[in-house]
Design a protein around this motif. Structure first.
Motif, PDB file in Angstrom:
ATOM      1  N   LEU A 155      64.323  47.651  56.416  1.00 13.80           N
ATOM      2  CA  LEU A 155      63.515  47.127  57.530  1.00 13.80           C
ATOM      3  C   LEU A 155      62.510  46.092  57.017  1.00 13.80           C
ATOM      4  CD1 LEU A 155      62.618  47.162  60.512  1.00 13.80           C
ATOM      5  CD2 LEU A 155      61.138  49.102  59.972  1.00 13.80           C
ATOM      6  N   GLU A 158      64.243  42.833  56.692  1.00 14.89           N
ATOM      7  CA  GLU A 158      64.477  42.205  58.004  1.00 14.89           C
ATOM      8  C   GLU A 158      63.197  41.619  58.585  1.00 14.89           C
ATOM      9  OE1 GLU A 158      66.531  44.479  60.955  1.00 14.89           O
ATOM     10  OE2 GLU A 158      68.322  44.665  59.734  1.00 14.89           O
ATOM     11  N   MET A 159      62.075  42.287  58.351  1.00 16.54           N
ATOM     12  CA  MET A 159      60.815  41.752  58.872  1.00 16.54           C
ATOM     13  C   MET A 159      60.412  40.472  58.143  1.00 16.54           C
ATOM     14  SD  MET A 159      58.388  44.974  59.942  1.00 16.54           S
ATOM     15  CE  MET A 159      58.403  45.781  58.355  1.00 16.54           C
ATOM     16  N   TYR A 161      62.714  38.266  56.562  1.00 14.81           N
ATOM     17  CA  TYR A 161      63.684  37.201  56.835  1.00 14.81           C
ATOM     18  C   TYR A 161      63.777  36.859  58.323  1.00 14.81           C
ATOM     19  CZ  TYR A 161      65.621  37.724  52.075  1.00 14.81           C
ATOM     20  OH  TYR A 161      65.813  37.762  50.719  1.00 14.81           O
ATOM     21  N   GLY A 162      63.553  37.867  59.185  1.00 14.17           N
ATOM     22  CA  GLY A 162      63.735  37.667  60.629  1.00 14.17           C
ATOM     23  C   GLY A 162      63.000  36.444  61.174  1.00 14.17           C
ATOM     24  N   PRO A 163      61.679  36.362  60.957  1.00 17.08           N
ATOM     25  CA  PRO A 163      60.949  35.218  61.501  1.00 17.08           C
ATOM     26  C   PRO A 163      61.423  33.869  60.940  1.00 17.08           C
ATOM     27  CG  PRO A 163      59.452  37.009  61.030  1.00 17.08           C
ATOM     28  CD  PRO A 163      60.776  37.404  60.449  1.00 17.08           C
ATOM     29  N   VAL A 164      61.905  33.861  59.697  1.00 15.17           N
ATOM     30  CA  VAL A 164      62.419  32.610  59.120  1.00 15.17           C
ATOM     31  C   VAL A 164      63.679  32.177  59.883  1.00 15.17           C
ATOM     32  CG1 VAL A 164      63.303  31.490  57.047  1.00 15.17           C
ATOM     33  CG2 VAL A 164      61.499  33.223  56.854  1.00 15.17           C
ATOM     34  N   TYR A 165      64.582  33.118  60.114  1.00 19.28           N
ATOM     35  CA  TYR A 165      65.788  32.812  60.894  1.00 19.28           C
ATOM     36  C   TYR A 165      65.434  32.418  62.325  1.00 19.28           C
ATOM     37  CZ  TYR A 165      69.405  34.206  57.574  1.00 19.28           C
ATOM     38  OH  TYR A 165      70.260  34.249  56.504  1.00 19.28           O
ATOM     39  N   TYR A 166      64.511  33.165  62.907  1.00 19.61           N
ATOM     40  CA  TYR A 166      64.092  32.910  64.283  1.00 19.61           C
ATOM     41  C   TYR A 166      63.690  31.441  64.456  1.00 19.61           C
ATOM     42  CZ  TYR A 166      60.945  33.342  68.378  1.00 19.61           C
ATOM     43  OH  TYR A 166      60.295  33.185  69.578  1.00 19.61           O
ATOM     44  N   LEU A 183      52.549  36.320  57.032  1.00 22.82           N
ATOM     45  CA  LEU A 183      53.711  37.173  57.297  1.00 22.82           C
ATOM     46  C   LEU A 183      53.863  38.235  56.209  1.00 22.82           C
ATOM     47  CD1 LEU A 183      56.383  37.863  58.802  1.00 22.82           C
ATOM     48  CD2 LEU A 183      57.496  36.111  57.396  1.00 22.82           C
TER      49      LEU A 183
ATOM     50  N   VAL B 131      57.675  33.900  75.140  1.00 15.55           N
ATOM     51  CA  VAL B 131      56.651  34.108  74.114  1.00 15.55           C
ATOM     52  C   VAL B 131      55.274  34.186  74.767  1.00 15.55           C
ATOM     53  CG1 VAL B 131      55.484  33.035  72.143  1.00 15.55           C
ATOM     54  CG2 VAL B 131      57.986  33.115  72.220  1.00 15.55           C
ATOM     55  N   LEU B 155      52.134  35.502  65.682  1.00 14.34           N
ATOM     56  CA  LEU B 155      52.847  36.094  64.546  1.00 14.34           C
ATOM     57  C   LEU B 155      53.453  37.450  64.940  1.00 14.34           C
ATOM     58  CD1 LEU B 155      53.684  36.098  61.548  1.00 14.34           C
ATOM     59  CD2 LEU B 155      51.464  37.083  60.998  1.00 14.34           C
ATOM     60  N   VAL B 157      54.547  38.341  67.825  1.00 11.94           N
ATOM     61  CA  VAL B 157      55.757  38.088  68.619  1.00 11.94           C
ATOM     62  C   VAL B 157      56.919  37.706  67.700  1.00 11.94           C
ATOM     63  CG1 VAL B 157      56.777  36.623  70.402  1.00 11.94           C
ATOM     64  CG2 VAL B 157      54.434  37.438  70.662  1.00 11.94           C
ATOM     65  N   GLU B 158      56.654  36.872  66.714  1.00 13.55           N
ATOM     66  CA  GLU B 158      57.724  36.474  65.784  1.00 13.55           C
ATOM     67  C   GLU B 158      58.242  37.660  64.975  1.00 13.55           C
ATOM     68  OE1 GLU B 158      57.002  33.155  63.240  1.00 13.55           O
ATOM     69  OE2 GLU B 158      56.750  31.776  64.906  1.00 13.55           O
ATOM     70  N   MET B 159      57.334  38.560  64.620  1.00 11.25           N
ATOM     71  CA  MET B 159      57.787  39.729  63.853  1.00 11.25           C
ATOM     72  C   MET B 159      58.639  40.659  64.716  1.00 11.25           C
ATOM     73  SD  MET B 159      54.765  40.775  61.167  1.00 11.25           S
ATOM     74  CE  MET B 159      53.474  40.974  62.383  1.00 11.25           C
ATOM     75  N   TYR B 161      60.543  39.586  67.533  1.00  8.59           N
ATOM     76  CA  TYR B 161      61.792  38.919  67.910  1.00  8.59           C
ATOM     77  C   TYR B 161      62.641  38.532  66.693  1.00  8.59           C
ATOM     78  CZ  TYR B 161      60.017  38.282  72.730  1.00  8.59           C
ATOM     79  OH  TYR B 161      59.548  38.463  74.005  1.00  8.59           O
ATOM     80  N   GLY B 162      61.971  38.218  65.582  1.00  7.69           N
ATOM     81  CA  GLY B 162      62.686  37.715  64.408  1.00  7.69           C
ATOM     82  C   GLY B 162      63.861  38.597  63.989  1.00  7.69           C
ATOM     83  N   PRO B 163      63.620  39.896  63.749  1.00  6.95           N
ATOM     84  CA  PRO B 163      64.730  40.746  63.309  1.00  6.95           C
ATOM     85  C   PRO B 163      65.863  40.847  64.340  1.00  6.95           C
ATOM     86  CG  PRO B 163      62.639  41.758  62.733  1.00  6.95           C
ATOM     87  CD  PRO B 163      62.318  40.571  63.613  1.00  6.95           C
ATOM     88  N   TYR B 165      66.848  38.369  66.382  1.00  5.65           N
ATOM     89  CA  TYR B 165      67.608  37.133  66.182  1.00  5.65           C
ATOM     90  C   TYR B 165      68.401  37.186  64.880  1.00  5.65           C
ATOM     91  CZ  TYR B 165      65.836  34.288  70.032  1.00  5.65           C
ATOM     92  OH  TYR B 165      65.572  33.764  71.268  1.00  5.65           O
ATOM     93  N   TYR B 166      67.755  37.665  63.845  1.00  6.66           N
ATOM     94  CA  TYR B 166      68.390  37.750  62.519  1.00  6.66           C
ATOM     95  C   TYR B 166      69.732  38.482  62.613  1.00  6.66           C
ATOM     96  CZ  TYR B 166      68.815  39.413  57.633  1.00  6.66           C
ATOM     97  OH  TYR B 166      69.253  39.721  56.362  1.00  6.66           O
ATOM     98  N   ARG B 167      69.710  39.654  63.246  1.00  6.05           N
ATOM     99  CA  ARG B 167      70.956  40.416  63.367  1.00  6.05           C
ATOM    100  C   ARG B 167      71.957  39.736  64.290  1.00  6.05           C
ATOM    101  NH1 ARG B 167      70.585  46.792  63.002  1.00  6.05           N
ATOM    102  NH2 ARG B 167      68.970  46.989  61.421  1.00  6.05           N
ATOM    103  N   LEU B 183      60.662  49.373  64.125  1.00  4.25           N
ATOM    104  CA  LEU B 183      60.175  47.992  64.048  1.00  4.25           C
ATOM    105  C   LEU B 183      58.849  47.850  64.792  1.00  4.25           C
ATOM    106  CD1 LEU B 183      60.546  44.939  63.434  1.00  4.25           C
ATOM    107  CD2 LEU B 183      61.862  44.776  65.547  1.00  4.25           C
TER     108      LEU B 183
END
Lengths: 210, 210
Positions: A155, A158-159, A161-166, A183, B131, B155, B157-159, B161-163, B165-167, B183
């Motif tokens: 987890l 994912e926390m 990398y997630g925002p970077v992908y987002y 972050l 957002v 930040l 919100v990004e944390m 939504y990020g994961p 989107y990542y998946r 999460l």
């Protein structure tokens, strides 16, 4: 058939030329307009040669990208997990937002959507090993008491990398260093044990600092 | 020219038929193989009609998707921020991993990569308002002392939504409810103030619970 040293060298040269040509063309034309024909022409190899090594354009791009990614974003271990995660995430952000790698990776992610083989390759060859390496680095920090023993390491990854992908996928501006630092600090803080966002938790005792 | 009530009704009917046809075709053929021609044929409208309302296939899909998203993932306010964020994120995960919306959104994200107008539309019409609504809900929680006064809401919100989107982008299995709960708990915990993952912080005093 015996493979002579010079033919191995020739192969290696063709392989590198193909990967370089793929990234160059991606910068010039955008991922969508790059073809295997064009890569072959630019690299001075035959299409047949390319298809002998890679099943698709996406696979060529993936290898070109993965090589760069591993080189540009190593998991340093200075003994300070927070600083090392900042270094690591900054490296990814920089790579992913710089041509040709940024557009190449966006193109790969896009192509993955309707190419199951490429999707598997990305997960197995690119993402999987990176996540394992990240978990490994976090585990060492755990052993050193820098993050809690019961932290959920997948987890955590994912926390991070997630925002970077987002941002990458939505084509929002990439994180700057201050945002990455925030972050990383938040993610590390989130690992403190306890059922809710509590102040002083028992399971935090194992953390050496703070 | 005066628009009669019946022509407005007809327009609205055509509009809905177009959006439904777009999602149906996306389920049947996959985003990449859907054309504006096929949408027009299925909806029983002319291509010209479609292009009068939308600049591209991506824009049709975006409107179809955005309508569903807003309906399926409202920002409830039961007064309990942690429960409400779980509800919200679970709604997004469910929608984004269920046909036709999941594949439609993946298709939109993919198309955004080389369609600047669509990219802007997604950010302005879909992501931006979501957002803002999320930040708004977090701000109310802040006013009620459920999260710290100095929390970095964008930040946060990004944390969250990020994961997700990542998946989604990597086509990994979607989060189950336990993972979403973990999460959300981590993200809320990360908001406790302080320069490093510390235990008991001064600025946490304003949080009413825990």
């Amino acid at each position: 058939m015996i493979t002579s040293p010079s033919s191995v060298r020739r192969s290696e040269r063709s392989r590198r030329a193909t990967l370089e040509a793929a990234l160059e063309l991606c910068t010039e034309k955008g991922y969508g307009r790059v073809t295997v024909e064009a890569i072959a022409a630019r690299a001075g190899v035959s299409k047949k040669t390319i298809y002998r090594w890679w099943p698709s354009k996406g696979a060529v791009m993936l290898e070109a990208f993965a090589g760069m990614l591993a080189g540009a974003t190593p998991f340093v271990d200075t003994g300070e997990i927070e600083a090392d995660l900042r270094t690591h995430v900054n490296g990814i952000v920089k790579l992913i937002s710089t041509p040709p790698y940024g557009p190449a990776y966006a193109g790969i992610l896009s192509e993955m959507h309707h190419d199951d083989e490429l999707a598997r390759a990305v997960r197995e060859q690119l993402v999987g090993p990176r996540v394992e390496a990240a978990v490994e680095r976090l585990r060492r920090a755990q052993e050193q008491g820098q993050i809690p023993e019961d932290a959920d390491l997948p987890l955590t990854v994912e926390m991070l990398y997630g925002p970077v992908y987002y941002r990458h996928v939505l084509r929002k501006p990439a994180q700057d260093e201050a945002t990455v630092a925030a972050l990383v600090a938040h993610v590390l803080r989130s690992l403190s044990a306890g059922p809710r966002p509590a102040g002083e938790g028992g399971a935090q005792a194992s953390r050496g600092e703070g």
